[in-house]
Design an enzyme around this catalytic site. Structure first.
Site, PDB file in Angstrom:
ATOM      1  N   CYS A 332     -17.067  -4.407  32.137  1.00 63.53           N
ATOM      2  CA  CYS A 332     -17.501  -5.792  31.935  1.00 63.53           C
ATOM      3  C   CYS A 332     -16.753  -6.418  30.752  1.00 63.53           C
ATOM      4  CB  CYS A 332     -19.019  -5.846  31.764  1.00 63.53           C
ATOM      5  SG  CYS A 332     -19.719  -7.475  32.106  1.00 63.53           S
ATOM      6  N   HIS A 425     -21.607  -2.382  36.412  1.00 65.20           N
ATOM      7  CA  HIS A 425     -22.486  -1.580  35.558  1.00 65.20           C
ATOM      8  C   HIS A 425     -23.190  -0.545  36.423  1.00 65.20           C
ATOM      9  CE1 HIS A 425     -22.031  -4.084  32.005  1.00 65.20           C
ATOM     10  NE2 HIS A 425     -22.306  -5.152  32.718  1.00 65.20           N
TER      11      HIS A 425
END
Length: 479
Positions: A332, A425
């Site tokens: 991310c 994630h």
């Protein structure tokens, strides 16, 4: 008939409220009760995507898991995600409504109470009992006006309170008696009892301490809970609570720089639990060690964290690591840092700026647009995974894709195969995917069942809490 509810507030932050609520949720589930966790206001950059398309604090997602239900935005209707020392992103019922500095948020709180009570009513309608967790300290009387997180909520929803103190940090008698002393009479009357948490050693040695607190406060003593040694095997809510087990002789060494605004750091929990992995969370002031893999974690303020990374000299360490043939994975915000440029033209995460990235991947990122909150599934190097995305912005470039999501190329990997990044994630929570990454790093240990491990720890936590807390009394006190 509405469900009963009881609220757990603390003498301070990090006294173990989240873990106790998770343990009680699993214990009450095992009594065939429909349980729902609820936290009116949370402050954390460790968030989870919910099935209803929003985000909540990771602690409430864990509590939902303990209760055997899917996480919902209504379990944590107000989430504050810090982006600076004085300001946070404000998420209401799962959706970002803007940014607020601390003083601005204090003025905003009264307008948020109806949302909080709406979500609480939804949780009550689906449950036999709602376990409510407060935030910070019950004794922060300077923040009492407009409060929605502790006594303000307890009064508005008419929920009795249990105050938790942490004996491990010392001064628990003064903490609990002092909390009683500073509460105004109306708030004090909401408190039904207290629990002392994280006792190390012989609990009999604190029996007189429990009596002293009960006598000084008039509150019922509901439990003296010994330290739970497996707590580190469950996701931590705050980066300050991360307690990774170091294994200096392990076959694989992984380093993760502890960035100031690190987020979704539970990405690394499944790796830290592997017996063959030494996972080093590198603190500021320390160099990145010689290792097999460096993971650049998620960030709530990517440009600010990139500047902090450079200020620590970690960029120099990272380039040296790559020259030695070491691998780097950006997740991310960490993925965004690895590119050529990182732009925030609208000031989404801080002052508008465009900065050079680390230049290790041929991609560029522009922050902006709607926040992507979505569960995803796909494959990486032929191995399936499930996970979620939680980010603002778009990353483009001409790098080869690291993985595919629903058949579409995504992420990036360098030509030499050593540098990679993606927005997914939870990648390492998938057993086969984690095992594949560890094989690339030189270990062929059989994959653990991470999900089963977490369930086992939750069951142990429930048994631990039931052994030391008067759960029957809590159920009687709830209303």
């Amino acid at each position: 008939m509405s469900a009963r509810a009881i609220m757990f507030q603390g003498t301070g932050s990090s006294v173990g409220k989240s873990l106790l609520v998770a343990g009680l949720a699993r214990a009450m589930l095992r009594r065939d009760l429909r349980v729902r966790p609820f936290k009116p206001q949370n402050m954390s950059n460790n968030a989870a995507v919910t099935q209803d398309g929003g985000e909540i604090g990771r602690a409430q997602a864990l509590q939902a898991r303990a209760a055997g239900v899917a996480p919902s935005v209504h379990m944590n209707p107000v989430l504050l995600k810090p982006q600076s020392e004085i300001g946070s992103q404000v998420v209401v019922q799962g959706r970002v409504v803007g940014n607020a500095r601390a003083r601005e948020y204090q003025a905003m709180k009264p307008s948020l109470l109806p949302h909080v009570l709406d979500s609480f009513a939804r949780m009550r309608a689906a449950a036999d009992i709602v376990l409510v967790e407060g935030a910070g300290s019950a004794s922060e009387v300077n923040l009492r006006t407009g409060d929605i997180a502790n006594m303000g909520f307890a009064h508005a929803a008419d929920v009795p309170v249990v105050v938790i103190g942490d004996i491990d940090r010392g001064g628990v008698i003064a903490s609990l008696v002092g909390t009683h002393a500073v509460l105004d009479p109306a708030d004090r009357a909401m408190v039904a009892g207290f629990i002392v948490n994280r006792m190390r050693g012989d609990t009999a040695l604190f029996a007189s301490g429990m009596d002293t607190i009960a006598q000084r406060t008039g509150w019922a003593a509901l439990g003296l809970v010994p330290f739970f040694p497996d707590a580190h095997r469950l996701p931590a809510e705050d980066a300050a609570d991360l307690a990774l087990t170091r294994r200096p002789g392990a076959s694989v060494r992984i380093a993760v720089p502890a960035l100031p605004w690190i987020s979704n750091f539970d990405d690394i929990d499944p790796l830290a639990a592997e017996p063959g992995v030494d996972l080093h969370l590198v603190q500021r002031g320390q160099p990145l060690p010689v290792c097999d893999l460096v993971i650049l974690p998620g960030s709530k303020a990517t440009i600010a964290d990139l500047a902090a990374l450079r200020a620590e000299g970690w960029d120099i360490d990272l380039y040296a690591h790559h020259r030695r043939g070491g691998r780097v994975l950006g997740l991310c915000g960490g993925y965004q840092m690895l590119g050529r440029t990182l732009a925030d033209p609208d000031g989404v995460e801080g002052p508008p700026a465009t900065v050079p990235g680390l230049g290790l991947l041929p991609v560029d990122t522009v922050l902006g647009g709607d926040k992507r909150l979505e569960d995803v599934q796909g494959e990486c190097a032929g191995v399936p995974f499930t996970g979620y995305e939680m980010h603002v912005g778009r990353t483009t470039g001409d790098a080869a894709p690291l993985l595919h999501i629903d058949g579409q190329p995504d992420g990036a990997i360098s030509a030499d195969g050593l540098i990679a990044g993606c927005y997914v994630h939870g990648l390492f929570a998938h057993d086969a995917q984690r095992a594949a990454w560890l094989r690339r790093l030189g270990t062929d240990a059989p994959p653990r069942n991470h999900t089963a491990d977490v369930e086992t720890v939750l069951d142990r936590l429930a048994a631990h809490v039931e052994s030391h807390v008067d759960v029957a009394a809590l159920l009687r006190l709830a209303r």
